[in-house]
Design a protein around this motif. Structure first.
Motif, PDB file in Angstrom:
ATOM      1  N   ARG A   1     -11.480  51.237  29.271  1.00 37.56           N
ATOM      2  CA  ARG A   1     -12.681  50.490  28.870  1.00 37.56           C
ATOM      3  C   ARG A   1     -13.397  51.216  27.727  1.00 37.56           C
ATOM      4  O   ARG A   1     -13.884  50.586  26.775  1.00 37.56           O
ATOM      5  CB  ARG A   1     -13.629  50.336  30.067  1.00 37.56           C
ATOM      6  N   THR A   2     -13.448  52.551  27.796  1.00 38.72           N
ATOM      7  CA  THR A   2     -14.118  53.331  26.748  1.00 38.72           C
ATOM      8  C   THR A   2     -13.404  53.194  25.405  1.00 38.72           C
ATOM      9  O   THR A   2     -14.041  52.975  24.370  1.00 38.72           O
ATOM     10  CB  THR A   2     -14.165  54.812  27.155  1.00 38.72           C
ATOM     11  N   THR A   3     -12.084  53.319  25.425  1.00 36.80           N
ATOM     12  CA  THR A   3     -11.335  53.220  24.157  1.00 36.80           C
ATOM     13  C   THR A   3     -11.365  51.792  23.600  1.00 36.80           C
ATOM     14  O   THR A   3     -11.363  51.613  22.387  1.00 36.80           O
ATOM     15  CB  THR A   3      -9.883  53.673  24.359  1.00 36.80           C
ATOM     16  N   SER A   4     -11.417  50.805  24.490  1.00 40.09           N
ATOM     17  CA  SER A   4     -11.514  49.412  24.002  1.00 40.09           C
ATOM     18  C   SER A   4     -12.833  49.210  23.268  1.00 40.09           C
ATOM     19  O   SER A   4     -12.883  48.598  22.193  1.00 40.09           O
ATOM     20  CB  SER A   4     -11.412  48.435  25.172  1.00 40.09           C
ATOM     21  N   LEU A   5     -13.912  49.726  23.860  1.00 39.65           N
ATOM     22  CA  LEU A   5     -15.226  49.605  23.228  1.00 39.65           C
ATOM     23  C   LEU A   5     -15.265  50.388  21.915  1.00 39.65           C
ATOM     24  O   LEU A   5     -15.809  49.906  20.913  1.00 39.65           O
ATOM     25  CB  LEU A   5     -16.313  50.124  24.175  1.00 39.65           C
TER      26      LEU A   5
ATOM     27  N   GLU B   1     -13.499  48.530  19.264  1.00 43.92           N
ATOM     28  CA  GLU B   1     -14.321  47.406  18.806  1.00 43.92           C
ATOM     29  C   GLU B   1     -15.396  47.887  17.833  1.00 43.92           C
ATOM     30  O   GLU B   1     -15.673  47.248  16.810  1.00 43.92           O
ATOM     31  CB  GLU B   1     -14.972  46.729  20.018  1.00 43.92           C
ATOM     32  N   ARG B   2     -15.984  49.057  18.126  1.00 43.06           N
ATOM     33  CA  ARG B   2     -16.998  49.620  17.226  1.00 43.06           C
ATOM     34  C   ARG B   2     -16.375  49.992  15.882  1.00 43.06           C
ATOM     35  O   ARG B   2     -16.970  49.777  14.822  1.00 43.06           O
ATOM     36  CB  ARG B   2     -17.629  50.861  17.855  1.00 43.06           C
ATOM     37  N   PHE B   3     -15.158  50.537  15.925  1.00 36.20           N
ATOM     38  CA  PHE B   3     -14.479  50.884  14.671  1.00 36.20           C
ATOM     39  C   PHE B   3     -14.231  49.635  13.821  1.00 36.20           C
ATOM     40  O   PHE B   3     -14.395  49.661  12.595  1.00 36.20           O
ATOM     41  CB  PHE B   3     -13.161  51.580  14.960  1.00 36.20           C
TER      42      PHE B   3
END
Length: 406
Positions: A65-69, A72-74
């Motif tokens: 979940r952290t890497t997905s977010l 998305e921010r990148f």
């Protein structure tokens, strides 16, 4: 010879029948849940392995979940940087169109172009404040405050000499120092200041007194006579320029008052494994003020300076901004490339974590999963055994009744 009583036969048949009922209940539960262990006592080792797998799965799901977010921010950051890069391309076009003698002599054209420069400034400021789920993309790790007029700073002093082909260069900061005092005034934001030192007039004749000519956002202020050094020139609204020694004749000094970066030094790192972290997004410090991976260009100050040059209607001064504008564009391009690389890495890690999650889920399921064919076979066997035992029990009861009659 020991004689088996009817009561013993009855108790034995009832006990055996109850065992079969328990077996039947167990098999039915396994067939309904598709699990061979539905409580720890069914298979303690399987229950322990399930606990370990659940813990690993929880960690992997959290990191996923952290890497997905983060990915998305990148993506949003990359888009915002691309938009800012395009704004500096537009600014470069303005310089190329108006930084030549052909455009001179038509103040209305420069005035209209200054509004275009202000629009580009506003767009860059808006992109620099982009947010995702209420968190600034470039805000760093310790603030979500936007850039606003209450937090202003001056850019480094840069200079240009009329007639020079060198463009705008940073001046010796020990010789010239710009300052803004928020307790004194509130200038319009952004503000572009130009201070020109004159020892001769336009014909080259020496002046009776050397002077500093002041201009703020295209408006000329009263000249200031040269005094003892260091000399501080008051430009109003809290803005000042300190000169430690005399500039050269016709040397122009510039600085801008723009919103300052307020975020932390770093964006949040992203945990991608138990002991491994990846860098977060580029910060507002890098985007706005060119720190770190930037090129040392104050992005807002560049567009503010260009707007000031257009307001003053001086095509040579406009032309001098070509190099700073190109550096600002390159700064956005560099940061966009860094963001793109980080995004690719993050998406790769996210794919690996998704695969790990699927493997753990499958292993966890297999750990307690039952063989459905075996269960159905046991179900059939247990059903048949119960039917036989029911018949046997009926025979025991029938015999007991006959014995009673006899």
């Amino acid at each position: 010879m020991l004689r088996v009583t009817q009561a013993s036969l009855y108790r034995a048949s009832v006990s055996a029948l109850q065992d079969q009922y328990r077996n039947m209940a167990t098999v039915q539960e396994q067939s309904l849940t598709s699990q061979h262990a539905n409580k720890p006592s069914d298979d303690p080792m399987a229950a322990f392995r399930d606990l370990l797998l659940s813990n690993d799965l929880s960690q992997v799901e959290s990191m996923s979940r952290t890497t997905s977010l983060a990915a998305e921010r990148f993506k949003h950051a990359e888009t915002a940087l691309g938009d800012m890069h395009d704004k500096y391309l537009d600014a470069q076009d303005l310089v190329l169109q108006l930084g030549n003698s052909i455009a001179a002599g038509d103040p209305d054209v420069f005035t209209a172009a200054s509004r275009k420069a202000r629009a580009l400034y506003d767009d860059v400021l808006k992109n620099a404040n982009s947010q995702l789920d209420g968190v600034p993309l470039f805000g760093g790790s310790r603030t979500n405050l936007p850039f606003d007029a209450a937090n202003l700073s001056t850019t480094p002093v840069h200079s240009w000499t009329d007639g020079s082909s060198d463009g705008m260069t940073l001046a010796d900061t020990t010789q010239f120092t710009a300052a803004y005092d928020s307790t004194v005034g509130a200038p319009s934001v952004p503000s572009s200041v130009k201070v020109t030192y004159r020892t001769t007039d336009d014909t080259g004749a020496a002046l009776a007194t050397n002077v500093y000519k002041l201009n703020v956002n295209g408006v000329d202020l009263t000249d200031v006579e040269e005094g003892a050094y260091p000399q501080t020139l008051d430009l109003g609204d809290g803005m000042s320029l300190t000169v430690n020694s005399a500039p050269s004749d016709k040397q122009a000094l510039f600085f801008e008052v723009v919103p300052s970066y307020q975020g932390g030094a770093k964006d949040r790192e992203v945990r991608v494994a138990s002991n491994q972290k990846f860098e977060g997004n580029v910060t507002g410090d890098e985007v706005i003020e060119g720190a770190g991976n930037g090129r040392g260009v104050n992005a807002l100050g560049t567009l503010a300076g260009l707007e000031g040059a257009l307001l003053r209607g001086d095509y040579k001064e406009v032309s001098a901004w070509l190099s700073p504008v190109q550096e600002a564009r390159a700064q956005m391009s560099d940061l966009q490339a860094i963001t793109g690389v980080r995004n690719v890495l993050m998406e790769s890690v996210n794919t690996t974590l998704t695969d790990d999650q699927l493997i753990l889920e499958e292993t966890k399921a297999l750990n307690i999963e039952v063989d459905i064919f075996e269960v159905m076979s046991r179900l059939q066997e247990t059903s048949q055994a119960m039917q036989i035992m029911t018949v046997s029990e009926r025979q025991v009861l029938d015999t007991s009744l006959l014995d009673f009659i006899r």
